[in-house]
Design a protein around this motif. Structure first.
Motif, PDB file in Angstrom:
ATOM      1  N   TYR A 163      -0.791   9.722  -8.177  1.00 40.72           N
ATOM      2  CA  TYR A 163       0.590   9.733  -7.695  1.00 40.72           C
ATOM      3  C   TYR A 163       0.633   8.835  -6.463  1.00 40.72           C
ATOM      4  CZ  TYR A 163       0.910  13.862 -10.652  1.00 40.72           C
ATOM      5  OH  TYR A 163       0.877  14.725 -11.720  1.00 40.72           O
ATOM      6  N   TRP A 164       1.418   7.781  -6.542  1.00 36.64           N
ATOM      7  CA  TRP A 164       1.565   6.864  -5.404  1.00 36.64           C
ATOM      8  C   TRP A 164       2.923   7.126  -4.765  1.00 36.64           C
ATOM      9  CZ3 TRP A 164      -0.336   1.216  -6.458  1.00 36.64           C
ATOM     10  CH2 TRP A 164      -1.698   1.238  -6.803  1.00 36.64           C
ATOM     11  N   TYR A 165       2.901   7.602  -3.533  1.00 33.69           N
ATOM     12  CA  TYR A 165       4.124   7.946  -2.811  1.00 33.69           C
ATOM     13  C   TYR A 165       4.534   6.790  -1.898  1.00 33.69           C
ATOM     14  CZ  TYR A 165       3.178  12.707  -4.322  1.00 33.69           C
ATOM     15  OH  TYR A 165       2.948  13.825  -5.072  1.00 33.69           O
ATOM     16  N   TYR A 166       5.788   6.397  -2.028  1.00 35.44           N
ATOM     17  CA  TYR A 166       6.395   5.398  -1.141  1.00 35.44           C
ATOM     18  C   TYR A 166       7.618   6.085  -0.518  1.00 35.44           C
ATOM     19  CZ  TYR A 166       3.551   1.738  -3.313  1.00 35.44           C
ATOM     20  OH  TYR A 166       2.509   0.967  -3.757  1.00 35.44           O
ATOM     21  N   TYR A 167       7.411   6.638   0.658  1.00 38.88           N
ATOM     22  CA  TYR A 167       8.475   7.409   1.288  1.00 38.88           C
ATOM     23  C   TYR A 167       9.682   6.549   1.668  1.00 38.88           C
ATOM     24  CZ  TYR A 167       4.932  11.028   1.367  1.00 38.88           C
ATOM     25  OH  TYR A 167       3.961  11.931   0.986  1.00 38.88           O
ATOM     26  N   SER A 168       9.428   5.298   2.091  1.00 34.14           N
ATOM     27  CA  SER A 168      10.554   4.437   2.473  1.00 34.14           C
ATOM     28  C   SER A 168      11.417   4.078   1.261  1.00 34.14           C
ATOM     29  CB  SER A 168      10.050   3.165   3.155  1.00 34.14           C
ATOM     30  OG  SER A 168       9.251   2.416   2.254  1.00 34.14           O
ATOM     31  N   LEU A 169      10.848   4.100   0.073  1.00 32.54           N
ATOM     32  CA  LEU A 169      11.606   3.842  -1.157  1.00 32.54           C
ATOM     33  C   LEU A 169      12.188   5.135  -1.727  1.00 32.54           C
ATOM     34  CD1 LEU A 169       9.113   1.506  -3.086  1.00 32.54           C
ATOM     35  CD2 LEU A 169      11.111   0.811  -1.755  1.00 32.54           C
ATOM     36  N   GLY A 170      11.660   6.262  -1.244  1.00 34.19           N
ATOM     37  CA  GLY A 170      12.062   7.549  -1.808  1.00 34.19           C
ATOM     38  C   GLY A 170      11.586   7.691  -3.247  1.00 34.19           C
ATOM     39  N   ALA A 171      10.378   7.180  -3.521  1.00 29.80           N
ATOM     40  CA  ALA A 171       9.891   7.182  -4.894  1.00 29.80           C
ATOM     41  C   ALA A 171       8.409   7.516  -4.959  1.00 29.80           C
ATOM     42  CB  ALA A 171      10.129   5.813  -5.525  1.00 29.80           C
ATOM     43  N   PHE A 227       5.316   6.861  -7.892  1.00 29.88           N
ATOM     44  CA  PHE A 227       4.901   6.242  -9.143  1.00 29.88           C
ATOM     45  C   PHE A 227       3.758   7.082  -9.701  1.00 29.88           C
ATOM     46  CE2 PHE A 227       6.912   2.947  -6.711  1.00 29.88           C
ATOM     47  CZ  PHE A 227       7.631   2.212  -7.643  1.00 29.88           C
ATOM     48  N   ILE A 228       3.872   7.478 -10.954  1.00 29.52           N
ATOM     49  CA  ILE A 228       2.873   8.343 -11.574  1.00 29.52           C
ATOM     50  C   ILE A 228       2.111   7.532 -12.624  1.00 29.52           C
ATOM     51  CG2 ILE A 228       2.457  10.477 -12.861  1.00 29.52           C
ATOM     52  CD1 ILE A 228       5.230  11.416 -11.694  1.00 29.52           C
ATOM     53  N   PHE A 229       0.800   7.466 -12.439  1.00 30.08           N
ATOM     54  CA  PHE A 229      -0.080   6.723 -13.334  1.00 30.08           C
ATOM     55  C   PHE A 229      -0.983   7.713 -14.057  1.00 30.08           C
ATOM     56  CE2 PHE A 229       0.841   4.075  -9.661  1.00 30.08           C
ATOM     57  CZ  PHE A 229       1.278   2.882 -10.239  1.00 30.08           C
ATOM     58  N   GLU A 230      -1.280   7.407 -15.320  1.00 28.14           N
ATOM     59  CA  GLU A 230      -2.127   8.287 -16.125  1.00 28.14           C
ATOM     60  C   GLU A 230      -3.294   7.491 -16.712  1.00 28.14           C
ATOM     61  OE1 GLU A 230      -1.541  11.467 -19.760  1.00 28.14           O
ATOM     62  OE2 GLU A 230      -0.410   9.590 -19.838  1.00 28.14           O
ATOM     63  N   ASP A 231      -4.466   8.083 -16.635  1.00 28.55           N
ATOM     64  CA  ASP A 231      -5.668   7.572 -17.289  1.00 28.55           C
ATOM     65  C   ASP A 231      -5.968   8.555 -18.412  1.00 28.55           C
ATOM     66  OD1 ASP A 231      -8.159   6.726 -18.116  1.00 28.55           O
ATOM     67  OD2 ASP A 231      -9.159   7.109 -16.213  1.00 28.55           O
ATOM     68  N   THR A 232      -5.693   8.171 -19.645  1.00 28.95           N
ATOM     69  CA  THR A 232      -5.777   9.110 -20.765  1.00 28.95           C
ATOM     70  C   THR A 232      -7.196   9.397 -21.238  1.00 28.95           C
ATOM     71  OG1 THR A 232      -5.454   7.316 -22.346  1.00 28.95           O
ATOM     72  CG2 THR A 232      -3.483   8.532 -21.640  1.00 28.95           C
ATOM     73  N   VAL A 233      -8.148   8.489 -20.967  1.00 27.74           N
ATOM     74  CA  VAL A 233      -9.503   8.688 -21.508  1.00 27.74           C
ATOM     75  C   VAL A 233     -10.597   8.719 -20.452  1.00 27.74           C
ATOM     76  CG1 VAL A 233      -8.989   7.808 -23.811  1.00 27.74           C
ATOM     77  CG2 VAL A 233      -9.700   6.222 -22.015  1.00 27.74           C
ATOM     78  N   GLY A 234     -10.239   8.666 -19.185  1.00 28.82           N
ATOM     79  CA  GLY A 234     -11.229   8.791 -18.126  1.00 28.82           C
ATOM     80  C   GLY A 234     -12.004   7.534 -17.798  1.00 28.82           C
ATOM     81  N   THR A 235     -11.453   6.367 -18.117  1.00 28.39           N
ATOM     82  CA  THR A 235     -12.145   5.107 -17.830  1.00 28.39           C
ATOM     83  C   THR A 235     -11.711   4.471 -16.512  1.00 28.39           C
ATOM     84  OG1 THR A 235     -10.486   3.818 -19.036  1.00 28.39           O
ATOM     85  CG2 THR A 235     -12.416   4.598 -20.290  1.00 28.39           C
ATOM     86  N   GLY A 236     -10.631   4.974 -15.935  1.00 32.72           N
ATOM     87  CA  GLY A 236     -10.087   4.357 -14.726  1.00 32.72           C
ATOM     88  C   GLY A 236      -8.969   3.371 -15.020  1.00 32.72           C
ATOM     89  N   ASP A 237      -8.568   3.270 -16.291  1.00 35.57           N
ATOM     90  CA  ASP A 237      -7.488   2.369 -16.700  1.00 35.57           C
ATOM     91  C   ASP A 237      -6.172   3.156 -16.666  1.00 35.57           C
ATOM     92  OD1 ASP A 237      -6.027   0.236 -17.652  1.00 35.57           O
ATOM     93  OD2 ASP A 237      -6.755   0.407 -19.714  1.00 35.57           O
ATOM     94  N   TYR A 238      -5.511   3.118 -15.527  1.00 35.06           N
ATOM     95  CA  TYR A 238      -4.290   3.889 -15.314  1.00 35.06           C
ATOM     96  C   TYR A 238      -3.063   3.115 -15.774  1.00 35.06           C
ATOM     97  CZ  TYR A 238      -6.803   7.310 -12.474  1.00 35.06           C
ATOM     98  OH  TYR A 238      -7.649   8.296 -12.047  1.00 35.06           O
ATOM     99  N   GLN A 239      -2.183   3.796 -16.491  1.00 31.55           N
ATOM    100  CA  GLN A 239      -0.911   3.238 -16.965  1.00 31.55           C
ATOM    101  C   GLN A 239       0.230   3.958 -16.257  1.00 31.55           C
ATOM    102  OE1 GLN A 239      -1.115   0.664 -19.281  1.00 31.55           O
ATOM    103  NE2 GLN A 239      -3.309   0.944 -19.003  1.00 31.55           N
ATOM    104  N   ARG A 266       0.840  -1.196   0.000  1.00 30.96           N
ATOM    105  CA  ARG A 266       0.000   0.000   0.000  1.00 30.96           C
ATOM    106  C   ARG A 266       0.882   1.257   0.000  1.00 30.96           C
ATOM    107  NH1 ARG A 266      -2.611   1.127   5.139  1.00 30.96           N
ATOM    108  NH2 ARG A 266      -2.459   3.347   4.944  1.00 30.96           N
ATOM    109  N   PRO A 267       0.579   2.202  -0.880  1.00 31.86           N
ATOM    110  CA  PRO A 267       1.369   3.445  -0.888  1.00 31.86           C
ATOM    111  C   PRO A 267       1.175   4.208   0.421  1.00 31.86           C
ATOM    112  CG  PRO A 267      -0.082   3.316  -2.817  1.00 31.86           C
ATOM    113  CD  PRO A 267      -0.461   2.203  -1.907  1.00 31.86           C
ATOM    114  N   ASP A 268       2.170   4.985   0.784  1.00 26.91           N
ATOM    115  CA  ASP A 268       2.054   5.845   1.960  1.00 26.91           C
ATOM    116  C   ASP A 268       1.036   6.947   1.728  1.00 26.91           C
ATOM    117  OD1 ASP A 268       4.103   4.524   3.503  1.00 26.91           O
ATOM    118  OD2 ASP A 268       5.555   5.436   2.127  1.00 26.91           O
ATOM    119  N   LYS A 269       0.936   7.382   0.467  1.00 26.75           N
ATOM    120  CA  LYS A 269       0.008   8.462   0.133  1.00 26.75           C
ATOM    121  C   LYS A 269      -0.370   8.326  -1.341  1.00 26.75           C
ATOM    122  CE  LYS A 269      -0.069  13.503  -0.335  1.00 26.75           C
ATOM    123  NZ  LYS A 269       0.759  14.712  -0.258  1.00 26.75           N
ATOM    124  N   ILE A 270      -1.641   8.618  -1.642  1.00 28.05           N
ATOM    125  CA  ILE A 270      -2.114   8.659  -3.025  1.00 28.05           C
ATOM    126  C   ILE A 270      -2.725  10.033  -3.267  1.00 28.05           C
ATOM    127  CG2 ILE A 270      -3.741   7.739  -4.724  1.00 28.05           C
ATOM    128  CD1 ILE A 270      -3.590   5.053  -3.301  1.00 28.05           C
TER     129      ILE A 270
END
Length: 181
Positions: A152-160, A162-174, A135-139
């Motif tokens: 944006y999924w924040y993982y503070y312990s990883l220092g990273a 992850f950025i996901f994009e849904d280009t057409v508004g269906t909920g299918d994030y890449q 589970r991400p620390d913050k979304i």
């Protein structure tokens, strides 16, 4: 009213299922009904007809070297190879439970439940990240105003992040980017 139901799940695919049961009481004809959900994670078919799927899921958390013994095991030896795979990863081998396996199964169950709208949840970018890192620390959610949405999924312990994009508004994030914090 308590009911115990026994049925064969070995041929069910990995996934979440709904079950609805209705029982008629013998005396008086009173009817009792219940609904519930259950997840199928791994069954006997995971080590036979669906073995490739099992290996695909494990490859999210393990490299080819770690999977070699399991991949090379004969169908009759696969369950024992599975046990050895998880025993090597057990952080507290002196106890009966394997916390890492429990966590993996919990993550897989979550992914199946929340990310399977467009296919197998573990094949989605968010599903893979969730299985691998938990589970991400913050979304954070954001929108570009032209139909594109971002998570944006924040993982503070990883220092990273992850950025996901849904280009057409269906909920299918890449997954579009992984950035260091």
């Amino acid at each position: 009213l308590q009911l115990c139901l026994d049925f064969q799940i070995d041929n069910l695919q990995l996934g979440e299922y709904e079950i609805e049961i209705s029982a008629l009481m013998p005396e008086g004809g009173e009817r009792a009904a219940a609904m519930g959900r259950f997840s199928v994670l791994f069954t006997r078919s995971s080590f036979s007809s669906r073995f490739d799927q099992t290996m695909e899921i494990l490859s999210i958390i393990a490299d080819e070297g770690e999977l070699a013994e399991l991949r090379e095991a004969s169908p009759d030896e696969r369950l024992e190879a599975w046990r050895r795979f998880w025993k090597k990863r057990d952080p507290t081998s002196s106890t009966d439970s394997n916390e890492l396996l429990d966590d993996f199964l919990s993550r897989l169950s979550y992914v199946i439940r929340h990310f399977s709208q467009f296919g197998h949840g573990w094949q989605t970018d968010r599903g893979k990240v969730y299985i691998r890192h938990g589970r991400p620390d913050k979304i954070s959610d954001a929108s570009s105003g032209i139909g594109r949405s971002y998570q944006y999924w924040y993982y503070y312990s990883l220092g990273a992040v992850f950025i996901f994009e849904d280009t057409v508004g269906t909920g299918d994030y890449q997954l579009v980017s992984t950035e260091l914090l």
